[in-house]
Design a protein around this motif. Structure first.
Motif, PDB file in Angstrom:
ATOM      1  N   SER A 121       0.830  -1.200   0.000  1.00  0.00           N
ATOM      2  CA  SER A 121       0.000   0.000   0.000  1.00  0.00           C
ATOM      3  C   SER A 121       0.868   1.255   0.000  1.00  0.00           C
ATOM      4  O   SER A 121       0.637   2.202  -0.767  1.00  0.00           O
ATOM      5  N   TYR A 146       1.192   4.104  -2.917  1.00  0.00           N
ATOM      6  CA  TYR A 146       0.879   5.483  -2.518  1.00  0.00           C
ATOM      7  C   TYR A 146       2.026   6.435  -2.846  1.00  0.00           C
ATOM      8  O   TYR A 146       1.814   7.529  -3.381  1.00  0.00           O
ATOM      9  N   SER A 185      -7.826   2.611   0.612  1.00  0.00           N
ATOM     10  CA  SER A 185      -7.905   1.972  -0.693  1.00  0.00           C
ATOM     11  C   SER A 185      -7.338   2.920  -1.735  1.00  0.00           C
ATOM     12  O   SER A 185      -7.833   4.039  -1.903  1.00  0.00           O
ATOM     13  N   SER A 244      -6.506  -1.137  -4.753  1.00  0.00           N
ATOM     14  CA  SER A 244      -5.574  -1.875  -3.910  1.00  0.00           C
ATOM     15  C   SER A 244      -5.892  -1.486  -2.471  1.00  0.00           C
ATOM     16  O   SER A 244      -5.638  -0.361  -2.056  1.00  0.00           O
ATOM     17  N   THR A 245      -6.456  -2.424  -1.739  1.00  0.00           N
ATOM     18  CA  THR A 245      -7.039  -2.107  -0.438  1.00  0.00           C
ATOM     19  C   THR A 245      -6.237  -2.720   0.709  1.00  0.00           C
ATOM     20  O   THR A 245      -5.973  -3.928   0.721  1.00  0.00           O
ATOM     21  N   TYR A 246      -5.856  -1.856   1.642  1.00  0.00           N
ATOM     22  CA  TYR A 246      -5.226  -2.289   2.892  1.00  0.00           C
ATOM     23  C   TYR A 246      -6.303  -2.236   3.972  1.00  0.00           C
ATOM     24  O   TYR A 246      -6.790  -1.158   4.328  1.00  0.00           O
TER      25      TYR A 246
END
Length: 329
Positions: free
Chosen positions: A44, A48, A116, A129-131
């Motif tokens: 993530s 980012y 996300s 892409s989800t943490y």
């Protein structure tokens, strides 16, 4: 006695970080276009750090649905876990400001509030892409029986099957719903999510779910068929209502007795994030307000059209006013 809430929504409380990217960015980070992939904190952070300027907004599938329901003027509550950190406070502020009751206690230990990374490619597809972070700390104790009992519908996103604790929380909510006569609703969320939990979702649809939400790819994945009509035939005997979205083709509402086709509302597509979430909000608003299934589907289509006309998964206008202006509903 009137219900306290028309809909109580359960989901992953996530802050969306949204940016426009080229397809090469997706390839570089090995993302599958149009999917939601779970990532760890390291991945993530890597995505980012490489993202272009982004917009940060409160999101999460069922959170978006709850926000939409409130924007239509219906009563909604939300159950989801954030951390007692800055992003958690942002999420809580945003969802309460739009009129949703949100009383789940924040986590004070463990992982931070979920994020996300939503990458919007030039064709308006969104790749997530989800943490999950603090979402995974949702427990059955966070589900308040009184709130479920005093709701017309409990609405749950399929993503909650991704950890045992979240799944147990859903099943507790469904248990309370069955006990008190609250209708049970499920969104299949994502075709990759369906792939992960197909047998469990089929069992739920056939035995517990009253109102099912899915898009074309998800319902076909559920039944492992290659065409939409075949999927419709398979789901039709099992649920009270299935509201199935088909993008530019609009939506199809399926019951054991009828199939209703509703065209899409005209719009300009900027970002498809939240289209299904907001469709569900309009449909559930209509359904719990005594509208016909056709009217409910039109309200869903209107909300979806509004949210895909701009970046982000929350409405930027009052949906109640938009529905009156556009549909007279």
């Amino acid at each position: 006695m009137a219900s306290k809430y028309q809909v109580i929504c359960m989901g992953n409380a996530i802050v969306d970080i949204i940016a426009r990217v080229e397809d090469t960015f997706l390839e570089k980070h090995e993302r599958i276009k149009g999917s939601m992939m779970l990532v760890d904190a390291e991945t993530s952070a890597r995505i980012y750090d490489d993202m272009p300027p982004a917009v940060e907004r409160s999101g999460g599938s069922a959170g978006n649905t709850a926000a939409g329901i409130a924007s239509f003027g219906s009563t909604a509550a939300y159950v989801g876990k954030v951390h007692d950190d800055q992003l958690g406070k942002v999420f809580a502020h945003d969802i309460k400001a739009i009129g949703v009751d949100f009383a789940t206690k924040p986590a004070t230990e463990g992982a931070p509030t979920a994020t996300s990374m939503i990458l919007v490619s030039p064709d308006a597809q969104r790749t997530m892409s989800t943490y999950l972070g603090a979402c995974t700390q949702l427990t059955p104790e966070d589900v308040v029986e009184e709130d479920v009992a005093s709701s017309d519908v409990i609405y749950v996103e399929g993503y909650l099957w991704d950890t045992p604790s979240m799944k147990a929380s859903v099943l507790k909510g469904y248990e309370y719903a069955s006990k008190h006569g609250t209708e049970i609703s499920l969104s299949l969320s994502d075709s990759f999510c369906v792939d992960r939990f197909r047998s469990e979702f089929v069992e739920l649809v056939e035995n517990r779910v009253d109102i099912l939400f899915a898009n074309e790819a998800e319902i076909m994945s559920l039944y492992e068929v290659d065409n939409f009509d075949e999927a419709v035939a398979k789901v039709r005997p099992h649920v009270k209502v299935a509201a199935l979205t088909r993008g530019a083709l609009g939506s199809v509402v399926v019951t054991p007795d009828e199939i209703i086709e509703v065209p899409a509302e005209p719009t300009t597509v900027e970002d498809t994030t939240g289209a299904g979430d907001l469709y569900a909000s309009g449909f559930l608003h209509g359904y719990t307000s005594g509208k016909t299934l056709t009217e409910s589907a039109r309200l869903g289509g209107l909300a979806a059209a509004e949210v895909i006309s701009h970046l982000g998964a929350r409405p930027e206008v009052e949906l109640k006013e938009l529905a009156q202006e556009k549909l007279g509903l």
